[in-house]
Design a protein around this motif. Structure first.
Motif, short mmCIF file in Angstrom:
data_model
loop_
_atom_site.label_atom_id
_atom_site.label_comp_id
_atom_site.label_asym_id
_atom_site.label_seq_id
_atom_site.Cartn_x
_atom_site.Cartn_y
_atom_site.Cartn_z
N PRO A 1 0.82 -1.02 -0.08
CA PRO A 1 -0.03 -0.03 0.03
C PRO A 1 0.89 1.31 -0.01
CG PRO A 1 -0.98 -1.41 1.61
CD PRO A 1 0.40 -2.21 1.04
N THR A 2 0.52 2.20 -0.66
CA THR A 2 1.16 3.64 -0.79
C THR A 2 0.36 4.72 -0.25
OG1 THR A 2 0.53 3.96 -3.25
CG2 THR A 2 2.54 2.64 -2.98
N LEU A 3 1.01 5.74 0.05
CA LEU A 3 0.20 6.72 0.42
C LEU A 3 1.20 8.17 0.07
CD1 LEU A 3 -2.05 8.15 1.94
CD2 LEU A 3 -0.64 7.92 4.14
N HIS A 4 0.67 9.02 -0.64
CA HIS A 4 1.15 10.28 -0.82
C HIS A 4 0.62 11.31 0.13
CE1 HIS A 4 0.88 14.45 -3.11
NE2 HIS A 4 2.18 14.21 -2.64
N LEU A 5 1.40 11.77 1.23
CA LEU A 5 1.09 12.53 2.13
C LEU A 5 2.23 13.76 2.22
CD1 LEU A 5 -1.18 12.14 4.51
CD2 LEU A 5 0.80 12.06 5.92
N SER A 6 1.42 14.91 2.14
CA SER A 6 2.26 16.28 2.20
C SER A 6 1.64 17.44 2.86
CB SER A 6 2.57 16.56 0.72
OG SER A 6 2.92 18.09 0.60
#
Ligand code: GRF
Length: 200
Positions: free
Chosen positions: A57-62
């Motif tokens: 699982p991936t998560l783009h968090l900014s």
């Protein structure tokens, strides 16, 4: 059936070659762990692609996605909880981990740094800057360090460190390549120590 694998998160910003070497080492060494999340401040990078290709699982968090830093930190913490993460491995993550997450994961976050800490660490010491500084200081050796992450940049307790020589005629790039090769062995060794207490 219960799953006894320790759940790991990789935090990355770039190529993710350290993340990839950790992933391979888990399989090759049969370590009782699995990557359950790859988080990145960038929507696209080598690490995210690798995770996608391997069903992680991936998560783009900014920070930019949130009105406040607190909301960003809370979202990070919630994602870690949702995926039931036990340890966080920073692998070329070019952002500070929020203090609330560091406190919640005390002694459970590792980072790899491409120099022999405590030398050549701290603000601005990342990427090629580190190797330039090592050469400018006329050091005879450099290396890599895996350390626990606490609130101060590159200052947490050292778990494992290994030296590499500085060769005559080295450029920052040639030194970086030699150190990175060392990192690809050192980080898996540190993970193995974390999980099992020793290196096989
Ligand atoms: C490595 O040199 C690591 O020490 C530093 O950032 C670089 C990341 O490379 N923290 P990669 O993304 O793992 O290839």
């Amino acid at each position: 059936m219960t799953n006894h694998k320790t759940r790991l998160a990789a935090f990355c910003s770039g190529t993710g070659s350290n993340f990839q070497s950790l992933y391979s080492a888990i399989n090759e060494r049969g370590l009782p762990a699995e990557f359950a999340l790859c988080l990145s401040n960038r929507s696209e990078c080598g690490a995210i692609s690798f995770a996608e290709q391997h069903g992680i699982p991936t998560l783009h968090l900014s920070e930019k996605q949130y009105d406040t830093y607190e909301a960003f930190a809370e979202a990070m913490f919630k994602a870690l909880q949702k995926h039931n993460i036990k340890y966080i491995l920073l692998a070329g993550y070019l952002r500070k981990v929020p203090e609330s997450v560091i406190n919640a994961y005390a002694c459970k976050i590792l980072n790899i740094h491409p120099a022999l800490l405590p030398k050549f660490g701290g603000h601005g010491m990342y990427g090629i800057n580190v190797h330039k500084a090592v050469l400018e200081a006329g050091e005879k050796e450099s290396g890599a360090t895996v350390h626990y992450v606490d609130a101060e940049y590159d200052k947490g307790p050292i778990l494992l460190q290994r030296k590499v020589p500085v060769e005559p005629g080295d450029t920052p790039e040639s030194l970086a390549a030699r150190v990175l090769k060392c990192e690809h062995r050192l980080y898996p060794d540190a993970l193995e120590i974390l999980l099992t207490g020793n290196i096989s």
